[in-house]
Design an enzyme around this catalytic site. Sequence first.
Site, short mmCIF file in Angstrom:
data_model
loop_
_atom_site.label_atom_id
_atom_site.label_comp_id
_atom_site.label_asym_id
_atom_site.label_seq_id
_atom_site.Cartn_x
_atom_site.Cartn_y
_atom_site.Cartn_z
N LYS A 126 73.62 70.84 33.81
CA LYS A 126 73.47 71.48 35.12
C LYS A 126 72.48 70.74 36.01
O LYS A 126 72.67 70.63 37.22
CB LYS A 126 73.02 72.92 34.94
CG LYS A 126 74.12 73.80 34.40
CD LYS A 126 73.97 75.23 34.88
CE LYS A 126 75.21 76.01 34.59
NZ LYS A 126 75.35 76.35 33.17
N GLU B 16 66.64 79.32 39.07
CA GLU B 16 67.07 79.14 40.45
C GLU B 16 67.17 80.46 41.19
O GLU B 16 67.16 81.53 40.59
CB GLU B 16 68.38 78.37 40.52
CG GLU B 16 69.57 79.11 40.00
CD GLU B 16 70.82 78.26 40.09
OE1 GLU B 16 71.89 78.83 40.31
OE2 GLU B 16 70.72 77.02 39.96
N ARG C 203 87.38 70.90 32.39
CA ARG C 203 88.42 71.30 31.45
C ARG C 203 89.42 72.16 32.21
O ARG C 203 89.19 72.48 33.37
CB ARG C 203 87.82 72.11 30.32
CG ARG C 203 87.01 73.29 30.86
CD ARG C 203 86.54 74.23 29.80
NE ARG C 203 85.43 75.04 30.24
CZ ARG C 203 85.52 76.19 30.90
NH1 ARG C 203 86.70 76.65 31.23
NH2 ARG C 203 84.46 76.86 31.27
#
Lengths: 483, 170
Positions: A124, A208, A302
């Site tokens: 991330k 965050e 994916r």
Amino acid sequence: MMIRQPQNESRRIMIANRGEIASRVAKACRELGHTPIGLWTDNEPEATHLQFCDEWVHLEGASNAETYLNPEKILKIAKENNVHAIHPGYGFLSENADFARTLEANGITFIGPNTEAIRVMGDKAISKRLANEAGVPTVPGTDTAVPTVEEAVRISNDIGYPVLLKAVAGGGGRGMRACESEADVRANFEAVGRESLAAFNNGDLLVEKLILNPRHVEVQILADKKGNIFHFFERECSVQRRHQKIIEEAPSPFIGNDEAVRQDLCETAVKLAKAVDYDSAGTVEFIMAEDKSFYFLEMNTRIQVEHPITEEITGMDLIVCMIQSALGDELGIPSQEFITRTGHAIECRICAEDPITMLPAPGLVTGFETNFPQGTRFDHCMYKGLEVTPDFDPMVGKLVCKGIVRDVALRKMRAALDGLFIEGLKTNKPLLKEILKEEKFCEGDYSTSYIKEIAPQDKVDTSFNHHRFYTVLAGVEARRMGI
Amino acid sequence: MRTYLIDDEGKEIIVDLTRSKVHDYNLVEFDYQTLEDNKQTNKETMWVKKVSGQYFVSNDQKNWAKIPRQDLPSRMINVNTTYSIFRGFKPSGLAGADEGELLTKMPGKIVKIIAEVGQEVKKGETLIILEAMKMENEIKSGLDGVVKAIHVSEGDALEQNVLMMEVEAK
């Protein structure tokens, strides 16, 4: 001019997954003339997906760590069985860059993007930095792992509450926790770290800012090895519980007719995919604020659970395209303009879980029957006698309905849910039925906190339904009597 | 024929099949009723018909609803309640769990035990973290009291209905 589709040679493709997605991949392989090879494990000798495969191979072991999560074993079996390519489905090894690299080194094609794209997007922190460099907006917060609770508290105080604690390696909503205050951060830091360490073998966490009333909007991307990147419009997956989606729809009712926002969103997604030289099917996830400004969340390298709704509105087969792309075959898509959308599609995830508490509830399926409206798609792994075990994800099927407009799709979905009979297993069907007749949802006015705010689970009628029990008993009795 | 439906808490519902009549090779009629406090309630006549290999049920022989084909299940679900099914006999020893007994509701693995023996706990306080189906579940105390005994340790993989911890009321 007639657009012709390319021919391809036949190859042997192993499916390193189980359940609904393994069946779906096997069907795509057979369509393309490839040989699908299914895996079965000791804890699931009668796996549903095997009936769609041409060959079955035994994968020894009874836990996920020994079987579908074990790269060495899967590689060994692939080599023994002379496999050309492996499709990882979703979950398990689908976003494992090391696995993809090992396969490549052994001359087996990994059906997915290049290993560099998986590595970058799987982290991330790195993906956020890359997005910022590519000019894709991201949510304020840290982009490197936060080592201690104190550090997490300091950063949270800086950016302001509420904040979100999430795993660096997380995905699918797991390893994430919202914190309203400093006390919450302190209470949850250890638990989230432990959960992500167990699930992804990486306990690093990020902090965050949490955006209020956010909508979860994502763009389907498809690319080939020659540098062509296409988008397949957006999906909205705002109805979530525990940060996991339960209802998805395409196109997004929030964006609605705002073609400018849609265009901007899709082009931003393509821009990001270009920045990592993406070359397979993938999804760029955004969080959309109330003013329709959007921030990059993560990219899933994916195929996703909810890909059928995009297939329904565009008429394209994403798994087929993904296989073609990985094997270096032609996609048969001349340009972005070739991809158009019509109508509206909705997907409901049918999970073996308690409809009120939404906790997983394993069990035995004692009866399964369907009576669907025309055109309903049910991607599932159900049969009478299936034992849903706690070893795997509780999702047992995906119900997909398409209509010319959203109301028609909703109407079809209500009828489809009424015509879905699963006995002996607690499912979230009563909850889905409540949501589908709830006013806010019908108007398309909902955010990711929909379940928390509206609490449709409280409206589920739990009173004892005599008629239902008589029906089941009468059915059983009639069968016993030999009719 | 009498059928007992017993839920997790030991509450029982008795359903009686009072009459059955075979009309044809593919059509039968049943009368059902529920016994509540020795009173007969919710009487219903059900017709079952087999059409093209599938079973349909009706109250009035006009509206037919499809039903899944199944053998006698050992459990039935009503929305969020699981009932164990017993035909013709009532089992003994099916007492509901005491509030102070923490049982596994589903098979899983113990991730962490938070409370210690002798520790005072409040109702709703998390005592054990159990991982099942890729999720961490917090097992909470059902009452205010003192932890009397812990029967499991961290890392244990448990079946359903295993006694994990006992809490004694104050």
